[in-house]
Design an enzyme around this catalytic site. Structure first.
Site, PDB file in Angstrom:
ATOM      1  CG  ASP A 300      50.778  54.920 -70.946  1.00 16.53           C
ATOM      2  OD1 ASP A 300      50.438  53.861 -71.511  1.00 16.53           O
ATOM      3  OD2 ASP A 300      51.339  55.858 -71.541  1.00 16.53           O
ATOM      4  CD  GLU A 301      49.947  59.703 -71.140  1.00 11.60           C
ATOM      5  OE1 GLU A 301      50.342  60.854 -70.876  1.00 11.60           O
ATOM      6  OE2 GLU A 301      50.310  59.086 -72.162  1.00 11.60           O
TER       7      GLU A 301
HETATM    8  C1  ACM Z   1      54.008  57.626 -70.342  1.00 13.84           C
HETATM    9  O1  ACM Z   1      54.924  58.462 -70.423  1.00 13.84           O
HETATM   10  N1  ACM Z   1      52.804  57.909 -70.811  1.00 13.84           N
HETATM   11  C2  ACM Z   1      54.232  56.325 -69.724  1.00 13.84           C
END
Ligand code: ACM
Length: 485
Positions: A300-301
């Site tokens: 993620d991110e």
């Molecule tokens: C997330 O909340 N960055 C998966």
């Protein structure tokens, strides 16, 4: 009516009662060590409140027993159970041991709230007579705990596991690394914890689990029919690793440790071979310590990793996970890569729906605006964040998983998971406050039939759990939406 959560598939109660007495026997078939362990778990849970040391015996036939047995009944599935209660006996059967364990949780909820006490209470310990047949809607009913932003003790994690088990949660996802800390000992890369585990958000002392402690947590969860999913977040959310080993950085220089709460600034160097040696070691050690079939690689991110690099990286990590015999899970961003059919994507923002739907592979639903346990309940909640919105108890409960991804095959929805990120949380009391009373609602969405689920009815059942939580000394949010008993 008993106030069971999750609501069983079918329940018929009659007027009588079975009473647990000091002479009550817990009966299991011969030569069934796993069933004996479940019987002993039930006996152990009854000792503190009742003062009775109930015996687990094989094939008891006396009047006044609780029997646990496996039956060939595939209609109950891997986790369903069948409970028949008469004034003389309680008969709990299941097709698989997990069903017996969940049936024991139902039995506990059928007993008065004082059954949750840590010290002897007067009783009486009665269970209403009747019949319950029950099995879950979804195979995946999870919670996630972020032990990276703040570190939580082994005892705190065990308490959260126990609380989740009461509601038939069967997946425990541990977010073990992030910018602020690396929390699992890796023997081949010891500085990950020696340095990378030495602090946390706000600059506190941090901490980490030794491999022995992690194995103990996994075994504790396994005894509660809960699969542990370890997550090493990659290639972003890696400042703690980058600070511990300069060679993992593109410029060969280790950054300082980080104790703030920004995201999206760190990235492993995807072009260096050492990065993949590192990951092979880390994922290999973690796979060897983890009996469950899954490794979560985050994903993620990754704002500091250019997209083509990100895609290449995820595809290569997927082959590493497979080489260690595990099934990969990643946050929804990983669907931008070409993934194997069995790799699981965990939805959290709905920003990658096109990729998720186009791919058609298995999905876990953790929509932030519904399931993020770190979101505040109201604008005045002291703990938590609010970037995904405020999530009161009704918001957390009143939604339907199938509505989230229109036209997506429902068979590919494995279930739901409620993450608890810990930027603002420091101890078990904080965890309890954010998880309760929302967690039982997620448990019910995951377990109970879609048909008939209604907030107006659920809130009354939930209210009846307040006295149980008081007995458990649980720090729960007294939402004004619930008519607490
Ligand atoms: C997330 O909340 N960055 C998966």
């Amino acid at each position: 009516m008993p106030n069971l959560i999750p609501q069983p598939v079918s329940i018929t109660l009659t007027d009588g009662a079975f009473s647990i007495a000091p002479t009550t026997v817990i009966s299991v078939p011969d030569a069934a060590p796993e069933l004996t362990a479940i019987g002993q778990y039930l006996a152990d849970s009854l000792i503190p409140p009742t003062g009775f040391d109930l015996q687990v015996q094989t094939n008891a036939t006396s009047v006044g027993y609780i029997s646990l047995a496996l039956v060939a009944d595939p209609s109950l599935g891997d986790e369903g159970y069948h409970l028949t209660i008469t004034p003389e006996t309680v008969t709990l059967t299941a097709h698989q041991p997990a069903g017996l364990f969940w049936g024991v949780q139902t039995l506990r909820q059928l007993l008065p709230p004082a059954i949750e006490s840590a010290s002897p209470q007067p009783g009486p310990w009665t269970i209403p007579t009747g019949e319950i047949r029950d099995h879950p809607r979804f195979a995946w009913r999870g919670v996630m705990l972020d032990v990276a932003r703040h570190f939580f003790s082994v005892d705190a994690v065990k308490r959260y596991i126990d609380l989740a088990a009461c509601y038939k949660i069967n997946r425990f996802h541990l977010h073990l690394s992030d910018d602020q800390g690396w929390r699992i000992e890796i023997k081949t890369w010891p500085n990950l914890t020696a340095h990378g585990g030495s602090t946390e958000v706000g600059g506190g002392p941090g901490g980490y689990y030794t491999q022995a402690e992690y194995a103990d947590l996994v075994a504790y969860a396994q005894a509660r029919y809960m699969v542990v999913i370890p997550e090493i977040d990659l290639p972003g959310h890696t400042n703690a690793a980058l600070a511990s080993y300069p060679e993992l950085n593109g410029d060969g220089k280790a950054p300082d440790l980080y104790t703030g709460t920004e995201v999206g600034f760190s990235s492993l160097c995807v072009d260096k071979e050492i990065t993949y040696q590192f990951l092979n070691d880390v994922l290999g050690e973690l796979a060897a310590l983890t009996p469950g079939p899954y490794l979560h690689i985050g994903g993620d991110e990754a704002a500091a990793t250019p997209l083509p690099d990100y895609v290449r990286f995820v595809e290569r990590v997927e082959t590493l996970v497979a080489a260690h015999g595990k099934q990969m899970i990643g946050w929804e961003e990983v669907t931008r890569a070409e993934l194997n059919d069995e790799t699981i994507a965990q939805l959290w923002t709905n920003k990658h729906d096109q990729h998720i739907i186009g791919r058609g592979g298995p999905v876990i639903l953790s929509p932030a605006f519904k399931t993020y346990l770190d979101m505040k309940y109201t604008a005045t909640t002291t703990l938590g964040l609010r970037w995904a919105g405020l999530i009161e108890v009704a918001d957390a409960y009143a939604w339907e998983p199938n509505d989230l991804l229109p036209d997506f095959p429902s068979a590919k929805i494995l279930g739901i998971e409620a993450p608890l990120w810990s930027e603002t949380l420091e101890d078990i009391k904080d965890i309890e406050f954010m998880a309760f009373p929302r967690l039982p609602g997620y448990a019910e969405i995951g377990w109970s039939p879609q048909e008939g689920r209604a907030w107006d009815e659920y809130r009354l059942r939930l209210a009846a759990h307040g006295p149980r939580w008081q007995v458990m000394n649980l720090n729960f949010y007294r939402s004004s939406q619930i008519p607490w008993e």
